[in-house]
Design a protein around this motif. Sequence first.
Motif, mmCIF file in Angstrom:
data_model
loop_
_atom_site.group_PDB
_atom_site.id
_atom_site.type_symbol
_atom_site.label_atom_id
_atom_site.label_comp_id
_atom_site.label_asym_id
_atom_site.label_seq_id
_atom_site.Cartn_x
_atom_site.Cartn_y
_atom_site.Cartn_z
ATOM 1 N N GLY A 164 13.750 59.339 115.507
ATOM 2 C CA GLY A 164 13.314 60.727 115.628
ATOM 3 C C GLY A 164 12.518 61.182 114.431
ATOM 4 O O GLY A 164 12.895 60.950 113.281
ATOM 5 N N ARG A 165 11.394 61.843 114.704
ATOM 6 C CA ARG A 165 10.519 62.302 113.618
ATOM 7 C C ARG A 165 10.781 63.750 113.242
ATOM 8 O O ARG A 165 10.027 64.358 112.505
ATOM 9 C CB ARG A 165 9.058 62.147 114.048
ATOM 10 N N MET A 177 15.293 78.935 112.059
ATOM 11 C CA MET A 177 16.458 78.408 112.766
ATOM 12 C C MET A 177 16.123 77.863 114.145
ATOM 13 O O MET A 177 16.808 76.982 114.655
ATOM 14 C CB MET A 177 17.508 79.516 112.931
HETATM 15 C C1 LIG Z 1 17.355 74.358 110.072
HETATM 16 C C2 LIG Z 1 16.716 73.261 110.847
HETATM 17 C C3 LIG Z 1 15.387 73.357 111.257
HETATM 18 C C4 LIG Z 1 14.798 72.353 112.008
HETATM 19 N N1 LIG Z 1 13.491 72.490 112.378
HETATM 20 C C5 LIG Z 1 12.917 71.524 113.119
HETATM 21 C C6 LIG Z 1 11.570 71.657 113.555
HETATM 22 O O1 LIG Z 1 10.915 72.650 113.240
HETATM 23 N N2 LIG Z 1 11.037 70.686 114.330
HETATM 24 C C7 LIG Z 1 11.757 69.578 114.690
HETATM 25 O O2 LIG Z 1 11.228 68.730 115.414
HETATM 26 N N3 LIG Z 1 13.042 69.421 114.301
HETATM 27 C C8 LIG Z 1 13.636 70.361 113.515
HETATM 28 N N4 LIG Z 1 14.942 70.199 113.139
HETATM 29 C C9 LIG Z 1 15.658 69.001 113.609
HETATM 30 C C10 LIG Z 1 16.175 69.269 115.027
HETATM 31 O O3 LIG Z 1 17.455 69.885 114.899
HETATM 32 C C11 LIG Z 1 16.382 68.003 115.846
HETATM 33 O O4 LIG Z 1 17.113 67.111 115.087
HETATM 34 C C12 LIG Z 1 15.076 67.320 116.192
HETATM 35 O O5 LIG Z 1 14.215 68.200 116.833
HETATM 36 C C13 LIG Z 1 15.391 66.140 117.092
HETATM 37 O O6 LIG Z 1 14.177 65.542 117.476
HETATM 38 P P1 LIG Z 1 13.962 63.987 117.143
HETATM 39 O O7 LIG Z 1 15.215 63.280 117.594
HETATM 40 O O8 LIG Z 1 12.758 63.607 117.941
HETATM 41 O O9 LIG Z 1 13.757 63.892 115.669
HETATM 42 C C14 LIG Z 1 15.535 71.201 112.357
HETATM 43 C C15 LIG Z 1 16.870 71.096 111.935
HETATM 44 C C16 LIG Z 1 17.461 72.106 111.195
HETATM 45 C C17 LIG Z 1 18.884 71.965 110.764
#
Ligand SMILES: Cc1cc2nc3c(=O)[nH]c(=O)nc-3n(C[C@H](O)[C@H](O)[C@H](O)COP(=O)(O)O)c2cc1C
Lengths: 166, 425, 903
Positions: free
Chosen positions: B53-54, B172
């Motif tokens: 995951g990115r 958030m």
């Molecule tokens: C406070 C906070 C803000 C986040 N903001 C983003 C974000 O803007 N974009 C994003 O892709 N993941 C963000 N994440 C991570 C997501 O919770 C989630 O892990 C992610 O979208 C999973 O996608 P992936 O498995 O493709 O990485 C954030 C996590 C936290 C705790």
Amino acid sequence: MMTETEIKAKVSRLAEEEIKAIDHEISLLPYKKAGVIEALKIIQQHRGWVSDESVEAVAAYLEMSPAEVDSVATFYNLIFRKPVGRHVILLCDSISCYVMGYDKLYAALKEQLSIKFGETSSDGRFTLLPNACLGCCDHAPALMVDEDLFRDVKVEMLDQLLSAYK
Amino acid sequence: MERPLTENIKTGHPPLDLKGYEKTGGYAAVRKVLQGMSPADLQQLVKDSNLKGRGGAGFNTGMKWSFVPMGNETRGPKYLICNADEMEPGTFKDRLLIEGNPHQLIEGMILAAYAIQATVSYIFLRWAYREAAHILRKCIDEAYAAGYLGQHIHGSSYQLDMYLHTGVGRYMCGEETALLNALEGKRATPRAKPPFPQVSGLFGKPTIVNNVETLCCIPHIVNKGAAWFKSLSLSEDSGGTKIYGVSGKVKKPGAWELPMGVTMRELIEDHAGGMWNGLHLKGVLPGGASTDFLTPEHLDIKMDFTSVASAGSRLGTGTLVVLDDATCPVGFVHNLQRFFAQESCGFCTPCREGLPWVEKVLMSIERGEGSEEDMELLHMHTRLLGPGNTFCALAPGAMEPLQSALKYFRDDFENHIKNKKCPYN
Amino acid sequence: MPTINIDKIPYVVKAGKNLLEACLSLGLDLPYFCWHPAMGSVGACRQCAVKVYKDEQDTKGKLVMSCMENAKDGMFLSVTDMDAVAFRSQIIEWLMTNHPHDCPVCDEGGSCHLQDMTVMTGHSYRRFQYKKRTFQNQYLGPLINHEMNRCIQCYRCVRFYRDYAGGTDLNVFSAHHHVYFGREKDGILESPFSGNLAEVCPTGVFTDKLLKDHYTRKWDLTTAPSVCHHCSLGCNTIAGERYGTIRSIVNRFNGAVNGYFLCDRGRFGYEFVNSLNRIVRPLVRTRAVESVDDATLMEELRKLIVSQKLIGIGSPRASVESNFALMQLVGKENFYQGVTEELAYLERKIIDVLQSGSLHSASLKEIELADAVLVLGEDVWNTAPVMALAIRQSVMKTAAGEASQQLGLPVWQDSAIREFIQDDKGFLANITVAPSPLDEISSTHQHAAPDDIARLGFAIAHLLDPSVPEVTKLSEKTEQTAAVIAEALKAARHPVIISGASCYNEALIRSAYAVATALNKDGREVGISYVMPECNSMGLAMMRAPSIDGAVKRSSFEHDLTLVVMENDLYRFMPAKKADQFFRSFKNIIVLDSLNNQTTERATLLLPAATFADGDGTLVNNEGRAQRFYQVYSPANPNIKESWKWLWNLNVLITTNSNGLEYHPDGLLANLEMTMPQFAGISSAAPSRDFRIHGEMIPREPHRYSGRTAMLANLTVSEPKPRNDADSPMTFTMEGYQGIPPSPLIPFFWSPGWNSVQSVNRYQNEPGGSLKGGDPGKRLFEQRENAETIHFIDSPEAYAAREQKWLLLPRYHVFGSEELSATARAINELAPIPAIGLSFRDAAQLGVVEGSIIRLQTDQEEVLLPVKIQEGLSDGIVLAPAGRSETMALKWGSWVSLKKHLT
Ligand SMILES: Cc1cc2nc3c(=O)[nH]c(=O)nc-3n(C[C@H](O)[C@H](O)[C@H](O)COP(=O)(O)O)c2cc1C
Ligand code: SF4
Ligand code: FES
């Protein structure tokens, strides 16, 4: 609890096209009330901000209480619950823009419009707000006026940049 | 060097429309999958590709999908959500992918949705990305028109709807469970896990949330295979390329698609052209505002999940924020903490009350009004706002740059306190 | 049952509980805020942190929130671990950064959960040196005070008000450290359960506004276990007194009845006790100087009763003891229930059902746990508010139960479960005359005339049991509704059927019985519940005495009778003309009551009766549960006595060999059990007056009670001898047994380190569970094996609107319909303006609009009231406000005529 008639009265505050837009949004959702953020966005698009009356109207239309609607409305920083100027300036104050000196831009804007963050110029033309990272850190400092993004902004550019917004 | 995600992105030019995208081989993956790849196979393929995951957490994507209940054991629709909230300060990679090649994202979403048999998908896009919103609307319509979305996608029995939801602020919303609440029209406060979104997500139904960049990788994995995808990477721990970015006082700030695992030195010195003349590198946030500082002695570490972690930080979003020796680290960290304090959702005590305190302490140190006790207070907060102590990962993320700043730039803090002023201005 | 190791000591705990519940039930001190036994966990405050270890070897461990972790067999955790201790005290320091530290001027001080937790965690030194954030407070109406700066953002208020009680006008606003709890703007809180905010809030944000008017700290109150007198549910309360006035009513936990919550009528209705309208001295109207000394009084009384023919009229709001004492004085054949024949008839039917033993009379707790609820006719929200709250829980808990099955998550995972179920709900069919707030959470609701509701009931019964005759000429809609409801009830394991007397319709009561009986097979546990009009309607009706009408008849042919009216304003049951005439037919009238009213004005001799606050007694609630209430203080004014005490004194005047006989509740009840077997067991509802623990009595005052020697110094310098209480095992002082008393005798909840209401945990077998030694009260009805079912199943004719006639039915309201509470200032302020409810079409037909004045005529009287259009009301029905002076004696269920009033 509101009576039919009270509800009708409040809903009548919504314009045709506002209702059409809201109807479209909720048609895509399993629960009416899930459309509340979309509804608030639509209201703000049409009216610039979301007044108490608008909150009540949206509430009545989505069969929610004003408190439920306002609970959501006040959570999000880009739903304006106070009147704003004709144009809203969002100045990025996050880290890259900090490093690249957004504070100079802020100082200049304060000077030129004689308003601080959260204020509206006396002529009602601009409201100045800080905003978290605008996502163009490689072109910091950045700001938005209404829907338009400006990158690599220098103090000298401000006059000309703002002049486009009457 | 292959750049699958960006090869068709020409900066300064409008993105490819559907026809153009198809010419570059676009939507071939969707057709291929619909013609005879089972969801299970697709999940396996992505698992094998070792795509991580990115969005910051770096969890194996195929693995994540495999927790979604399949078959008829589920009640109601399943959802796929693209997390395009990109609000992590210092991060600007997803914007590049959306504005540069929107159909690549849409195709990735269709594939991901198919892999978990979702019938509804959302793109959660942050408000500020107006241009991206405009482009995506157009492209989603194109995709519907071309029969890649809607009923009977390309003659198959598979159906998928896709909607764009633009947010109304709040960092958030990027946290995946808070994002679900936002999509449900609620306050974007995070949800308790378990249950995980894969089981009880949007509207209580099985849901996958993936980052933009993650999803953009999928079509290429389908087209060229897991082995190929792995081979793009210079490092063991994750397949594929990575969109890296550098901002701050470097000669050529920007974002580039490079093999996963290039070194930080390469990024800053070659691609970003090094520091401004007369300035020296003092520290780096390797993956956005909520990652630990690294310092010049880390320049040669590989920018992949394990290497950055072993150096004491996180790859995060892979977009570096550079701290130069003319910028006050205390002011720098104060700026970050003000952001986090503002963006706390206000649900749990440590974050809601702790972050504003931290912000005030840093402010007074920066103003030259700090004391030794303030240092202890900062340390205490870095200890107590850790993962598990707060409800979600926002506050722990906020503590990462602070704890490392206290470690690497202690003298700067001490100076502020001793000389009762900021030595940098 | 899992065994968990806490700080290296193994404990066996109940399965399915979280670690916080487990620790608390073991008596360990573990601080918390957002968790609530009735509302579950959300993990917001982070106050309840403990260390959990992977295994016995693991020494590092990991902080977890105990309220969010299941107690798993064999797990290792530590409450005393240094990190956990440090973190918990840090949470308090964080919460305190913005707290105003205004305990000395805060109403919560001394009973504040935040204070307790602060002390418990040991936080004492303030390091936060910056400005506190501050908020504006809101006006929330006459009941609740708002002081937002004290807020610690535990989210309990919204979770109770919105999620638990279904209120929509209180919520959380804004974000980060600006989150604000209140209304969207100033205004009266709409929920009739708002008073619970004062107990749910762990600090002084939401406090009791009435208490503020005559403020006293918890530790300075003399308190006693009491029972709410404002409806038939008999919620358990704690009433507190100082300087001879009642200062506050708070909830007294009873796991089988009200649990943790009261309605606002019960909590704020007490002010009649302190009212200037109280009767404080005996009056002899025939004398120049009406107020008399004891000797003269006794002399006068003797004249009136000795060798006189007495008839007595009892009261549904008087205790069992008082009614029985009156019956003993006047003789069984001369004792009349103080209610109309119509009502007496309905209540008799209800008693028949419950005494038949063929069905189980459901407690409020059982309603809460029901998996399907059918309400036939009763406007529960307004006639029995806390039952409405219980119904809401049943609807929510059923859905939550299913969710927890599917997710494999415990039900106390509150938000996780809610996110999963979204808008799913358990089954509730709410069939009423007019729309009710319960409609919103009902799976089916319908508004119809009482007869048609009864017919629907019988139709359902027929579908469930073909031996119940089919109901003919049903509308298609009704048939569908019946089918839907029957299906849902069939699928349920423990459904509850609810009806009551408030529609003045006897067929309704039978139909509820028919449905319940038809369901009562296939191993289903069916409950039935009838709402009664007043706090002791059940107890009185069980005496099976004739109605007022009997007394009226007698007065018409028998003369020179002496009438004794006890705690009953007959003008509430008879049209004024009729009542006047009735009273005129008596030479002498003795009236006992606590407040002056039209009836007391007719007394030749008036005796001041005690209220719940200054007297003892027993009430039988709608479930058939006998519950004892105890005087909170013994009035400085010796004239004020319980009616039963007065009546006994009179009895002594006439019965030659009375000496030796007891005149305490114990004695009276024992006597009652002998004369009326249906009351068997009632004297075991509470420990007898000579009950002692280690030879000690139970103190009504906490050991911190202050000012005892000084508080009366302005009257007498020597500390007056504390009054003693011959009627109960309780003292009016702080001396006595300091431990946990038997559940019916709990005067206040307190435990070392737990000064707030949260201390109730310490009195329960497990948090949220029943009180140690069992919940108070003695059920007088029990289901019996092979009890033969009563046979009344013939359904009524379909309701048909009549030409120029309207069916008159009462419209109840939480505030204003009940006699005593209606006189309380705050309740009165909240009572709606009396109005006549009509359907759209009828209003049109009568040529009236909302607000126009209409004349309502019965054969006896007429009233003028403004019109209120009632959405969803069937044509041909007219609703008039129940229990209001304007309308109180209307002949409910009769056909009346309406005319537009031309001014
Ligand atoms: C406070 C906070 C803000 C986040 N903001 C983003 C974000 O803007 N974009 C994003 O892709 N993941 C963000 N994440 C991570 C997501 O919770 C989630 O892990 C992610 O979208 C999973 O996608 P992936 O498995 O493709 O990485 C954030 C996590 C936290 C705790
Ligand atoms: S750490 Fe707590 S307050 Fe902060 S954002 Fe997460 S849940 Fe909200
Ligand atoms: S009580 Fe456990 S987090 Fe609040």
